[in-house]
Design a protein around this motif. Sequence first.
Motif, PDB file in Angstrom:
ATOM      1  N   SER A 194       1.313  -1.535  -0.243  1.00  0.00           N
ATOM      2  CA  SER A 194      -0.041  -0.286   0.079  1.00  0.00           C
ATOM      3  C   SER A 194       0.750   1.122   0.000  1.00  0.00           C
ATOM      4  O   SER A 194       0.287   2.060  -0.078  1.00  0.00           O
ATOM      5  CB  SER A 194      -0.968   0.218   1.430  1.00  0.00           C
ATOM      6  OG  SER A 194      -0.337  -0.110   2.072  1.00  0.00           O
ATOM      7  N   GLU A 195       2.617   1.591   0.754  1.00  0.00           N
ATOM      8  CA  GLU A 195       3.284   1.929   0.676  1.00  0.00           C
ATOM      9  C   GLU A 195       3.178   2.879  -1.009  1.00  0.00           C
ATOM     10  O   GLU A 195       3.857   3.914  -1.503  1.00  0.00           O
ATOM     11  CB  GLU A 195       4.121   1.993   1.377  1.00  0.00           C
ATOM     12  CG  GLU A 195       5.023   1.352   1.117  1.00  0.00           C
ATOM     13  CD  GLU A 195       6.012   0.730   1.480  1.00  0.00           C
ATOM     14  OE1 GLU A 195       6.778   2.107   2.173  1.00  0.00           O
ATOM     15  OE2 GLU A 195       6.342  -0.194   1.976  1.00  0.00           O
ATOM     16  N   TYR A 196       2.928   1.754  -2.467  1.00  0.00           N
ATOM     17  CA  TYR A 196       3.446   2.112  -3.274  1.00  0.00           C
ATOM     18  C   TYR A 196       2.569   2.790  -4.003  1.00  0.00           C
ATOM     19  O   TYR A 196       2.411   3.369  -5.233  1.00  0.00           O
ATOM     20  CB  TYR A 196       4.809   1.312  -4.041  1.00  0.00           C
ATOM     21  CG  TYR A 196       5.538   0.829  -3.051  1.00  0.00           C
ATOM     22  CD1 TYR A 196       6.432   1.748  -2.787  1.00  0.00           C
ATOM     23  CD2 TYR A 196       5.169  -0.522  -2.854  1.00  0.00           C
ATOM     24  CE1 TYR A 196       7.792   1.430  -1.528  1.00  0.00           C
ATOM     25  CE2 TYR A 196       6.807  -0.978  -2.074  1.00  0.00           C
ATOM     26  CZ  TYR A 196       7.705  -0.212  -1.582  1.00  0.00           C
ATOM     27  OH  TYR A 196       8.777  -1.032  -1.316  1.00  0.00           O
ATOM     28  N   LEU A 197       1.328   2.493  -3.733  1.00  0.00           N
ATOM     29  CA  LEU A 197      -0.185   3.169  -4.292  1.00  0.00           C
ATOM     30  C   LEU A 197       0.096   4.568  -5.022  1.00  0.00           C
ATOM     31  O   LEU A 197      -0.098   5.227  -5.757  1.00  0.00           O
ATOM     32  CB  LEU A 197      -1.457   2.889  -3.519  1.00  0.00           C
ATOM     33  CG  LEU A 197      -1.409   1.645  -3.385  1.00  0.00           C
ATOM     34  CD1 LEU A 197      -2.472   1.596  -2.545  1.00  0.00           C
ATOM     35  CD2 LEU A 197      -2.092   0.320  -4.173  1.00  0.00           C
ATOM     36  N   PRO A 198       0.226   5.081  -3.488  1.00  0.00           N
ATOM     37  CA  PRO A 198       0.904   6.597  -4.096  1.00  0.00           C
ATOM     38  C   PRO A 198       1.292   7.203  -5.750  1.00  0.00           C
ATOM     39  O   PRO A 198       1.665   7.970  -6.370  1.00  0.00           O
ATOM     40  CB  PRO A 198       0.965   7.398  -2.796  1.00  0.00           C
ATOM     41  CG  PRO A 198       0.659   6.931  -1.538  1.00  0.00           C
ATOM     42  CD  PRO A 198       0.780   5.280  -2.070  1.00  0.00           C
ATOM     43  N   LEU A 199       2.588   6.164  -5.269  1.00  0.00           N
ATOM     44  CA  LEU A 199       3.402   6.556  -6.758  1.00  0.00           C
ATOM     45  C   LEU A 199       2.661   5.444  -7.779  1.00  0.00           C
ATOM     46  O   LEU A 199       2.680   6.459  -8.718  1.00  0.00           O
ATOM     47  CB  LEU A 199       4.985   5.670  -6.452  1.00  0.00           C
ATOM     48  CG  LEU A 199       6.462   5.876  -7.245  1.00  0.00           C
ATOM     49  CD1 LEU A 199       6.073   7.084  -7.469  1.00  0.00           C
ATOM     50  CD2 LEU A 199       7.380   4.580  -7.023  1.00  0.00           C
TER      51      LEU A 199
END
Length: 265
Positions: A127-132
Motif C-alpha cells: 500500500s505504501e507504493y500506491l501513491p507512486l
Amino acid sequence: MSRLPMSSVAASCSLLLFTCSIIGQAHADSMSALIAQKSVQSDSSARYTSSYPAVPSVKVSTHSTIQRANSSRNYAAVSPTYNNYSNMSNDVNQSTMNSTYRYPEVQRQSPTVLPAFLSGSYDNVDSEYLPLLSSAETQSSMAAREVVSMARKMALNERTIIKGGCWDYLNAVFNRAGVSRNTVHKGTYAQGPYASSSEIEAGDWLYYINHGYNGTEHSGLFVGWVDERAKQALILSYAGENRREPARYRVYDLSNVYQIMRPSV
C-alpha cells in the motif's frame, strides 16, 4: 497639751479653705488652657489636612518585551496602567488574548488521496507504493498513461494470467493499450552501455540485470523511483513460467538497465 481657742481654729480653717480654693481655681484654669491648646492644634491640623488633596493611591504599570525563539520578529506585549490590583489579572489575561502575535503555521503535508481505481485491497502491491502508482498513471504522457493504466487493470483488477514469461506479458500490455514502442536506449546484457536514471520515464519497458535473482536478464514496466540515488525503483514484474500468478509491483535495483522501449501513439 494646751488647746487653742475656738476663734483661732475657725480662722485657721477659713485660711485653709481659701488656699485650697485658690489652688483649685489655678488647676482648673491650667486644665482649661491645656484643653483649649489641644483644640487649637486639632483645628489647625484639620485645616492643614483639608487644604491639601489626598495622596493618590499607588499606580502600577508594567511593560515587557517578549522575544520568542525561532521567530524573525519581536513582539511587544504592553499592559495598560492599573489603579488597583484587583483588576490587574483580568486585564493582563485580556491583553494576552488580544496579542497580535501569531505562531507560525506548522508546515504539514496533505495526505495523499488515492483515486477510486486504487481504492481496493491488493496482495500484489504494498500500500505504501500506491501513491507512486497513482502519480505514474495521472501525471505521465498520454501514451505512458495508457500503458500504466492497462498494466494496473491487468495486474490488480483482473489479475490476468498470460502464457509465457515477462516479455509476453508486457507485449500483451502494450497491445491492449493500443500503443507502439520506440527504442530510446539500446545496449547489451554483458557490456551495456547502461542507462542513467535520468533517461528513464514512467511507462518505459526496461531490460535490466536482475541483481536480486542471480543476476539474470529480466524485463519490467517502470512506474517510478523509490530512491533514485540508490537506483531503487518500483517495477511491474511478471514471473510467468507456468506459475499462474498475476503480475506484481516490486522494488528492483536498476543499476544496469541496458535497453529502454518507450510507449508512443
